[in-house]
Design an enzyme around this catalytic site. Structure first.
Site, short mmCIF file in Angstrom:
data_model
loop_
_atom_site.label_atom_id
_atom_site.label_comp_id
_atom_site.label_asym_id
_atom_site.label_seq_id
_atom_site.Cartn_x
_atom_site.Cartn_y
_atom_site.Cartn_z
N GLU A 219 0.65 -1.21 -0.13
CA GLU A 219 0.09 -0.01 -0.02
C GLU A 219 0.73 1.15 0.03
O GLU A 219 1.80 1.39 0.30
CB GLU A 219 -0.85 -0.14 1.23
CG GLU A 219 -1.79 -1.12 1.28
CD GLU A 219 -2.50 -1.28 2.67
OE1 GLU A 219 -3.70 -1.68 2.70
OE2 GLU A 219 -1.83 -1.03 3.55
N VAL B 51 -8.30 1.21 11.07
CA VAL B 51 -7.43 0.70 10.11
C VAL B 51 -6.25 1.36 9.71
O VAL B 51 -5.34 0.95 8.95
CB VAL B 51 -8.35 0.66 8.71
CG1 VAL B 51 -9.40 -0.02 9.05
CG2 VAL B 51 -8.88 1.82 8.10
N THR C 282 -5.08 -9.11 15.63
CA THR C 282 -4.75 -10.31 14.99
C THR C 282 -4.04 -10.14 13.63
O THR C 282 -4.54 -9.17 12.87
CB THR C 282 -5.66 -11.60 15.09
OG1 THR C 282 -6.89 -10.90 14.30
CG2 THR C 282 -6.05 -11.66 16.35
N GLY D 108 -6.98 -5.01 13.93
CA GLY D 108 -6.46 -5.82 13.25
C GLY D 108 -6.92 -6.16 11.72
O GLY D 108 -6.21 -6.36 10.83
N GLY D 109 -8.15 -5.60 11.44
CA GLY D 109 -8.59 -5.58 10.27
C GLY D 109 -8.32 -4.32 9.50
O GLY D 109 -8.54 -3.33 10.18
N ASP D 110 -7.68 -4.68 8.11
CA ASP D 110 -7.30 -3.39 7.72
C ASP D 110 -7.11 -3.57 6.24
O ASP D 110 -6.50 -2.79 5.41
CB ASP D 110 -5.58 -3.06 7.89
CG ASP D 110 -4.75 -4.44 7.99
OD1 ASP D 110 -5.15 -5.46 7.39
OD2 ASP D 110 -3.75 -4.00 8.38
N LYS E 92 3.43 7.13 2.97
CA LYS E 92 4.17 5.97 3.66
C LYS E 92 3.96 4.56 2.76
O LYS E 92 2.84 4.43 2.22
CB LYS E 92 3.62 5.40 4.90
CG LYS E 92 4.19 4.35 5.49
CD LYS E 92 3.70 3.93 7.00
CE LYS E 92 2.22 3.15 7.24
NZ LYS E 92 1.81 3.00 8.55
#
Length: 348
Positions: free
Chosen positions: A64, A301, A209, A233-235, A77
């Site tokens: 990304e 996220v 996670t 954790g969800g991204d 980034k």
């Protein structure tokens, strides 16, 4: 050999120098400083260019780019997320970033951001907890004890006064690693045998996670009222941690809704499901937690403005510490129009 001019040099912070810098400042102080920079930039939220990150997905992970600008500086980034990497002796997440002057377009900083991202993510989590967690929260459960867990724990200790952290990971050695690293932190660290045990007595629940899947780390009947959840954790699309029922009854806060609706926990919900962008809480235009029985959820996220804050912080440190080197990164011919001539003369 002709030495490069000052205009050709860009400060570079390597992984080694980032570690030296953070240890020089102190980890908890660095986390607190980063939190201040994030709050400052969230107060200026409307000045920033905002766009969901540009993501390249593969079967094994994602790469990304995360750009933004406040009109005076531009930052981006580069970051990856490859959960399978740990089985191959590699980091799940690596990153580097750049800050540039909008007026000239010249870079003013190049830096590693693997360590810096861990620090800014933890600082952001603690800022959110400061505004949304129940008053006098002193116990946190962390489900997922990988690379982020120690940073999250120390940020909560430094910024909200956390006293106890309760750990659970399906890989018991990960919890042992985290507990070992926190042994001299001043935190009471408890290793638990299940997520249900970990969240007992916790005012804050953090899920972090790594597996790229729609998982149910927290089921609906596990989460009572009056707690705050940092779901970090969800991204990416297809990766979640929470049961849909938790989302249905929680007041949900996000960084930037157009990005989070694609990547966050709320990808499970209808496109018009109500959420509050967190910058509005910081500026006072929207309420945060409204009563002690409310369940609040930060669907985090990661957003480019947080990285911009981290880059600003490191840029400011570069000017007052020795923990960087100058790279000969920009061409600087005597005549700006004679780049070829500079190349030819270099062979003499």
């Amino acid at each position: 050999m002709t030495q490069p001019s000052a205009k050709a040099l860009v400060p570079f912070v390597s992984v080694d120098n980032m570690m030296r810098l953070v240890n020089h400042i102190g980890i908890e102080r660095a986390l607190t400083d980063l939190a201040s920079y994030i709050v400052e930039d969230f107060h200026r939220w409307e000045r920033f260019d905002k766009t969901p990150r540009v993501a390249n997905h593969s079967e094994v992970g994602v790469i990304e780019l995360m750009p933004t600008s406040d009109g005076e500086a531009y930052g981006f980034k580069y970051v990856n997320g490859h959960p399978k990497n740990t089985s191959e002796g590699l980091q799940t997440v690596t990153a580097f970033g750049l800050l540039a002057d909008v007026y000239t377009g010249y870079p003013v900083l190049l830096t590693e951001m693997t360590i810096l991202t861990a620090l800014r993510t933890a600082a952001m989590s603690a800022v959110v907890a400061k505004y949304l967690a129940p008053q006098k929260s002193d116990t946190m459960a962390i489900i997922g004890n990988g690379a982020q867990s120690e940073f999250q724990s120390l940020a909560m200790k430094a910024i909200i006064g956390l006293k106890t952290v309760r750990l659970y990971d399906k890989d018991f050695s990960a919890s042992q690693k985290c507990a070992r690293n926190l042994v001299n932190s001043g935190l009471n660290v408890v290793i638990c045998n299940s997520p249900e045990e970990a969240i007992q007595g916790a005012h804050i629940i953090t899920t972090c996670t790594a597996d790229k899947q729609n998982a149910t780390i927290l089921s609906e009947n596990m989460v009572g009222s009056g707690v705050h959840i940092n779901a970090i954790g969800g991204d990416c699309p297809g990766k979640t941690e929470l049961a849909r029922g938790i989302l249905s009854r929680a007041k949900i806060f996000v960084e930037y809704a157009p990005q989070t609706r694609v990547e966050g926990e709320i990808q499970q919900m209808p496109k018009n499901h109500p959420v509050t962008e967190f910058w509005r809480v910081i500026t006072g235009s929207e309420p945060g937690r409204q009563d002690s029985r409310q369940t609040t959820l930060f669907d985090g996220v990661g957003f480019a403005i947080e990285d911009f804050s981290a880059l600003r912080y490191i840029r400011d440190q570069v000017h007052v510490t020795p923990y960087h080197v100058n790279l000969d990164m920009l061409a600087d011919p005597d005549d700006p129009r004679d780049l070829y001539g500079m190349l030819v003369r270099s062979s003499a």
